[in-house]
Enzyme design. Structure first.
Site, PDB file in Angstrom:
ATOM      1  N   ARG A   1      16.073  28.792  -3.227  1.00 31.98           N
ATOM      2  CA  ARG A   1      14.893  29.643  -3.409  1.00 31.98           C
ATOM      3  C   ARG A   1      15.108  31.005  -2.761  1.00 31.98           C
ATOM      4  O   ARG A   1      14.687  32.022  -3.308  1.00 31.98           O
ATOM      5  CB  ARG A   1      13.646  28.965  -2.829  1.00 31.98           C
ATOM      6  CG  ARG A   1      13.154  27.834  -3.703  1.00 31.98           C
ATOM      7  CD  ARG A   1      12.177  26.950  -2.980  1.00 31.98           C
ATOM      8  NE  ARG A   1      10.911  27.617  -2.712  1.00 31.98           N
ATOM      9  CZ  ARG A   1      10.077  27.249  -1.749  1.00 31.98           C
ATOM     10  NH1 ARG A   1      10.380  26.248  -0.953  1.00 31.98           N
ATOM     11  NH2 ARG A   1       8.947  27.873  -1.596  1.00 31.98           N
TER      12      ARG A   1
ATOM     13  N   ARG B   1       6.660  22.988   7.157  1.00 31.39           N
ATOM     14  CA  ARG B   1       5.518  22.958   6.248  1.00 31.39           C
ATOM     15  C   ARG B   1       5.292  21.552   5.680  1.00 31.39           C
ATOM     16  O   ARG B   1       6.236  20.869   5.300  1.00 31.39           O
ATOM     17  CB  ARG B   1       5.802  23.942   5.098  1.00 31.39           C
ATOM     18  CG  ARG B   1       4.651  24.157   4.182  1.00 31.39           C
ATOM     19  CD  ARG B   1       4.682  25.547   3.620  1.00 31.39           C
ATOM     20  NE  ARG B   1       5.686  25.729   2.581  1.00 31.39           N
ATOM     21  CZ  ARG B   1       5.887  26.884   1.967  1.00 31.39           C
ATOM     22  NH1 ARG B   1       5.185  27.949   2.286  1.00 31.39           N
ATOM     23  NH2 ARG B   1       6.813  26.995   1.045  1.00 31.39           N
TER      24      ARG B   1
ATOM     25  N   ARG C   1       7.296  19.150   0.493  1.00 30.81           N
ATOM     26  CA  ARG C   1       7.515  19.418  -0.922  1.00 30.81           C
ATOM     27  C   ARG C   1       8.997  19.339  -1.255  1.00 30.81           C
ATOM     28  O   ARG C   1       9.824  19.776  -0.479  1.00 30.81           O
ATOM     29  CB  ARG C   1       7.008  20.829  -1.263  1.00 30.81           C
ATOM     30  CG  ARG C   1       5.663  20.859  -1.932  1.00 30.81           C
ATOM     31  CD  ARG C   1       5.064  22.234  -1.876  1.00 30.81           C
ATOM     32  NE  ARG C   1       5.996  23.281  -2.335  1.00 30.81           N
ATOM     33  CZ  ARG C   1       5.702  24.589  -2.293  1.00 30.81           C
ATOM     34  NH1 ARG C   1       4.550  25.000  -1.814  1.00 30.81           N
ATOM     35  NH2 ARG C   1       6.567  25.461  -2.718  1.00 30.81           N
TER      36      ARG C   1
ATOM     37  N   LYS D   1       2.273  33.936   2.071  1.00 27.26           N
ATOM     38  CA  LYS D   1       1.490  34.492   0.958  1.00 27.26           C
ATOM     39  C   LYS D   1       0.369  33.560   0.509  1.00 27.26           C
ATOM     40  O   LYS D   1      -0.744  34.009   0.262  1.00 27.26           O
ATOM     41  CB  LYS D   1       2.385  34.737  -0.276  1.00 27.26           C
ATOM     42  CG  LYS D   1       3.439  35.794  -0.113  1.00 27.26           C
ATOM     43  CD  LYS D   1       4.129  36.072  -1.448  1.00 27.26           C
ATOM     44  CE  LYS D   1       4.789  34.840  -2.073  1.00 27.26           C
ATOM     45  NZ  LYS D   1       5.935  34.312  -1.314  1.00 27.26           N
TER      46      LYS D   1
ATOM     47  N   ARG E   1       7.629  37.499 -10.418  1.00 24.36           N
ATOM     48  CA  ARG E   1       8.784  37.142  -9.594  1.00 24.36           C
ATOM     49  C   ARG E   1      10.073  37.732 -10.153  1.00 24.36           C
ATOM     50  O   ARG E   1      11.127  37.570  -9.550  1.00 24.36           O
ATOM     51  CB  ARG E   1       8.912  35.622  -9.561  1.00 24.36           C
ATOM     52  CG  ARG E   1       8.695  34.997  -8.170  1.00 24.36           C
ATOM     53  CD  ARG E   1       8.871  33.513  -8.365  1.00 24.36           C
ATOM     54  NE  ARG E   1       8.963  32.718  -7.181  1.00 24.36           N
ATOM     55  CZ  ARG E   1       7.933  32.107  -6.602  1.00 24.36           C
ATOM     56  NH1 ARG E   1       6.724  32.293  -7.030  1.00 24.36           N
ATOM     57  NH2 ARG E   1       8.132  31.325  -5.570  1.00 24.36           N
TER      58      ARG E   1
END
Ligand code: AMP
Ligand code: ZN
Length: 214
Positions: A171, A127, A160, A13, A88
């Site tokens: 998550r 990532r 992260r 996204k 969310r």
């Protein structure tokens, strides 16, 4: 044009939002980026959200909605905007409806990025993010020119905190429990367009622009 990007963590996204913002010349509004900015600047909000955000939990609707309301009061949203990572929860979606109504605006489309969970876990694991400018890379799919360093500013890339495996699990659970139901919420309003997000970023962008009639 007012767009919402919906999809699990790691669906791409953020990447799509940046590409779309450039194509459509409208601001990219990422609540995750805004929270990371608060953390980096050590603001009051930053201190309040640090622990919950690092562990992969959701920040309260109250803090999140107030921040978005404030953001939507700025003049640059006049031509439209792209919401990435907001809403969310159903409660946030309801607040957003009220905010848009008060502004005399309406949502154009909810893009639902469809990708199997296994692919998402791999994407997040690889990532790497720039702590300085927020640029996002992937160790194999979109590596920086010099290993481990940001192309734009040379800062050392990091994994992260919330991209660590133990926090990714949390998550995904939060997504399934609180965010996934939003697809139905917007389907009931006839606003959802599904996008196959297993392809390359360029292919996803092209398909999205086509479905938006651009
Ligand atoms: P993201 O970059 O969108 O994955 O967001 C990173 C983290 O910021 C999330 O895991 C949450 O802790 C927090 N966050 C971002 N957007 C929201 C939101 N709309 N509601 C609650 N928490 C959020
Ligand atoms: Zn950078």
């Amino acid at each position: 044009m007012i767009l919402i990007l919906l999809g699990p963590p790691g669906a791409g996204k953020g990447t799509q939002a940046k590409l779309l913002a450039t194509e459509l010349r409208i601001p990219h509004i990422s609540t995750g980026d805004m929270f990371r900015d608060h953390k980096a600047r050590g603001t009051e909000i930053g201190r309040q959200i640090q622990a919950i955000m690092d562990s992969g939990g959701l920040v309260t609707d109250e803090i999140t909605n107030a921040m978005v309301k404030d953001r939507l009061s700025r003049p640059d949203v006049a031509p439209g905007f792209i919401l990435d990572g907001y809403p969310r929860t159903t409660a946030q979606a309801e607040v957003l409806e009220g905010l848009l109504r008060a502004l005399g605006r309406s949502l154009d489309r909810v893009l639902s990025y469809e990708v199997p969970e296994a692919a998402v876990v791999d994407r997040i694991g690889g990532r790497r993010s720039c702590p300085k400018c927020g640029a996002v890379y992937h160790v194999t799919a979109s590596p920086p020119k010099a290993a481990g360093l940001c192309d734009r500013d040379g800062a050392a890339l990091v994994l992260r905190e919330d991209d660590r495996p133990e926090n990714v699990k949390k998550r995904m659970q939060e997504y399934a429990a609180k965010t996934a139901p939003l697809k139905r919420f917007y389907q009931d309003r006839g606003q959802v367009a599904e996008v196959d997000a297993t392809r390359s970023p360029e292919a996803i962008l092209a398909a999205t622009l086509r479905l938006l009639g651009r």
